[in-house]
Design a protein around this motif. Structure first.
Motif, mmCIF file in Angstrom:
data_model
loop_
_atom_site.group_PDB
_atom_site.id
_atom_site.type_symbol
_atom_site.label_atom_id
_atom_site.label_comp_id
_atom_site.label_asym_id
_atom_site.label_seq_id
_atom_site.Cartn_x
_atom_site.Cartn_y
_atom_site.Cartn_z
ATOM 1 N N ARG A 150 11.607 -0.916 3.878
ATOM 2 C CA ARG A 150 11.231 -2.216 4.422
ATOM 3 C C ARG A 150 10.680 -3.138 3.344
ATOM 4 N N SER A 204 -0.725 -17.013 1.177
ATOM 5 C CA SER A 204 -1.231 -16.014 2.095
ATOM 6 C C SER A 204 -0.795 -14.615 1.699
ATOM 7 N N LEU A 205 -1.492 -13.682 2.266
ATOM 8 C CA LEU A 205 -1.304 -12.279 1.915
ATOM 9 C C LEU A 205 -0.554 -11.578 3.032
ATOM 10 N N VAL A 206 0.586 -11.029 2.701
ATOM 11 C CA VAL A 206 1.324 -10.240 3.674
ATOM 12 C C VAL A 206 1.125 -8.775 3.327
ATOM 13 N N LEU A 207 0.859 -8.000 4.352
ATOM 14 C CA LEU A 207 0.542 -6.614 4.111
ATOM 15 C C LEU A 207 1.714 -5.715 4.436
ATOM 16 N N MET A 208 2.040 -4.791 3.541
ATOM 17 C CA MET A 208 3.068 -3.830 3.891
ATOM 18 C C MET A 208 2.640 -2.446 3.458
ATOM 19 N N ILE A 209 2.982 -1.476 4.283
ATOM 20 C CA ILE A 209 2.606 -0.114 3.972
ATOM 21 C C ILE A 209 3.851 0.662 3.608
ATOM 22 N N MET A 240 -8.627 -6.364 -0.537
ATOM 23 C CA MET A 240 -8.030 -7.195 0.485
ATOM 24 C C MET A 240 -8.812 -8.482 0.682
ATOM 25 N N ARG A 241 -10.111 -8.306 0.778
ATOM 26 C CA ARG A 241 -10.951 -9.472 0.994
ATOM 27 C C ARG A 241 -10.854 -10.445 -0.174
ATOM 28 N N LEU A 266 0.847 -1.185 0.000
ATOM 29 C CA LEU A 266 0.000 0.000 0.000
ATOM 30 C C LEU A 266 0.881 1.233 0.000
ATOM 31 N N ALA A 325 -6.063 -17.818 -0.655
ATOM 32 C CA ALA A 325 -6.240 -18.925 0.273
ATOM 33 C C ALA A 325 -6.591 -20.202 -0.484
ATOM 34 N N HIS A 343 11.253 -12.851 0.215
ATOM 35 C CA HIS A 343 10.251 -13.320 1.158
ATOM 36 C C HIS A 343 8.869 -13.468 0.557
ATOM 37 N N TYR A 392 12.315 -6.590 2.090
ATOM 38 C CA TYR A 392 11.497 -7.802 2.124
ATOM 39 C C TYR A 392 11.531 -8.512 0.779
ATOM 40 N N THR A 431 -7.309 -12.125 -0.215
ATOM 41 C CA THR A 431 -7.067 -13.175 0.773
ATOM 42 C C THR A 431 -7.860 -14.421 0.401
#
Lengths: 336, 336
Positions: free
Chosen positions: A117, A103-108, A90-91, A73, A98, A126, A121, A94
């Motif tokens: 960061r 899986s969903l990793v969130l980063m801002i 997002m919904r 984001l 799934a 990763h 990553y 995921t």
DNA sequence: ATGAAAGCGCTAACAG
DNA sequence: CTGTTAGCGCTTTCAT
């Protein structure tokens, strides 16, 4: 209940329970074809019996795939908040991931620290892919992503990278055109516009749609720029009123800004829609909460989100991933 | 630029470059004390030179810690969207966890399918901890989490599990009390309330605050239940007006519902705040967009989020994790 | 179709 | 303080 301390079963335990080798269990688990039916059923039963769940770390170590994708984001916090796009995406993401056991990793990545960061990553391998949300043109993160060589798609075009980063988006230009045409049809003669930041697709494409309808009538003084916040919309409206006091309609590039514009118009004693018609964009929750409720442009958010994820999955599978643009709808309420 | 195909460096490469053993590199990387200064500097230089980044999968495999925590959203989609809590929490959590080199995995457990996925994920040991958001009392997921033995904390209390699941929350009861007292001070005599679902802390605790001020004046007919949606707020207000046509104030347990209530009051020809005062809760974006703008209760969201994450980290480190309740503020605007 | 065995990159226990 | 070594649980050749 002495099962508290029991270690989680490994593929070895399953193999033992099923009376086959670890290799065979692995083959069943990964859907390889060369497994006998009897072996397969035995393994499946053993999996159920033991309650086995694959250890992702071990799998990752050998496959060098992480099974997770990052959703990046790039939005400053305030907006994120209001962006309906985001939660739907997002919904959908995921859920779809799934299904693939990912899986969903969130980063801002709203500031330099965040970007750094995310870059680390990604460089660290990763994640198997990146899903970019509201990334601005020229965001330094884009280079990092390319350098890291991580497959990436965007929800909403990344201006200037349309051919490099596949994307799914609503038809911003078309939606803006429809709204502008509607205002014209309603007999409005002097139509202003409050845009979003021009380094976002919603900023520049909606403006393009507007000018494409109005031609030279969309003069420079008729256009002011906002920042997608409510306060920004209010300020922009005030500026517009100061320059063009006799305008009779305004197209605002987001509902939140339109809510601000409504306040400014009210404060200036203008009636909506009698004196000034107001058109928004997004059809977000706030659109039906304002008074009058906003006439706006609805984006097919769920579809956009689905397509975005589909593109990413295609990319991961090394299949074609062509941009997708989906049509919008005009929603007429009280403000225009 | 032939570095495209170059494999990512491993701890082995770093050891070689630094002229030490892999063990020493690992010790430096993990901040063990028993390393000579010279070895440490050599390793750090080698890390920088080679651009080494630890392979998490390999590390996880041996430490059996994943380095990621799940944020579980138990909210039906519509609300999630509007919940200011959520985005703040997300931002705070990703930031704080990133400092610890951990990442945030997002899962939505709005329905049975989602719950099952979360349960599988947890049972699979894919996360070191869980951060629960807006989990309802009696959610079947709670058992699963306990069974999986994953440390969990909640943002907002989980009713009935306050002593089992550490949490950080705003003072719902106190905030509601403050708002109710304010309405009384304004001379309102007949005050109704629209609550949230009673299996959420915002539902039952805000109601408790309300009744604790009004005592027996908060009769059953003065209280109706909403579902945190705008439409729900509107419907609830209509019901309340039908039963108690002469009420002169209403405390609504969320701003979004209050926006709906405002519409119902407007439709019924009641002036706000002259005929009926309206108090909200949350101080979300919509609160300043309604007309009149909402008098509401602000929650210290960022702080709540920070505390929640802090609790989780404490739990992971096996330190004390006592619940935290933070004070709210009354924000007076036009509606009351 | 299946078993055996070789690692994937890392940490931690052990010996020095 | 440091090097050596034994796995962590899995996939994937390579034989058979």
């Amino acid at each position: 209940m002495s099962n508290l301390a029991r270690k989680r079963p490994t593929i070895h335990d399953v193999a033992e329970a099923a009376g086959v080798s670890r290799g065979t269990v692995s083959r069943v688990l990964n859907g390889k074809s060369n497994v006998s039916l009897s072996a397969e059923t035995a393994v499946r039963r053993a999996v159920a019996e033991t309650g086995y769940v694959v250890n992702r770390a071990a799998r990752s170590l050998v496959t060098s795939r992480t099974g997770s994708i990052v959703m990046v984001l790039s939005e400053p916090q305030e907006r994120l908040f209001e962006d309906p796009n985001f939660s739907v995406l997002m919904r959908v993401a995921t859920n779809q991931l799934a299904d693939l056991d990912m899986s969903l990793v969130l980063m801002i990545a709203g500031d330099d620290g965040g970007r750094e960061r995310v870059a680390r990553y990604l460089r660290g391998g990763h994640a198997d892919g990146a899903l970019l949300v509201s990334t601005h043109a020229g965001d330094p993160l884009l280079e990092e992503i390319e350098r890291a060589g991580v497959p990436a798609v965007a929800c909403g075009a990344v201006l200037g990278r349309e051919s490099v980063i596949p994307y799914a988006a609503a038809d911003d230009r078309g939606g803006a055109r429809a709204m502008t045409e509607y205002l014209v049809q309603q007999g409005r003669k002097k139509i202003g516009m409050i845009t979003g930041p021009l380094d976002t697709p919603g900023g520049s494409l909606r403006l393009e749609g507007f000018t494409s309808v109005l031609g030279r009538k969309a003069g420079k003084q008729m256009i002011v720029h906002g920042d997608y916040t409510q306060a920004g919309g209010e300020a922009a409206m005030e500026r517009l009123l100061a320059t063009v006091p006799d305008l009779d309609a305004v197209f605002v590039a987001s509902d939140l800004m339109a809510a601000g514009a409504l306040q400014a118009l009210h404060a200036a004693g203008r009636r909506v829609p009698e004196d000034v018609a107001v058109g928004g964009f997004d059809d977000s929750a706030i659109a039906s909460a304002t008074r009058p409720a906003l006439t706006t442009v609805r984006q097919p958010l769920a579809q956009v989100a689905e397509e975005t994820v589909r593109l990413l999955i295609a990319l991961l599978d090394e299949r074609e991933a062509d941009p997708v643009v989906l049509p919008t709808d005009l929603v007429v309420r009280g403000s225009a």
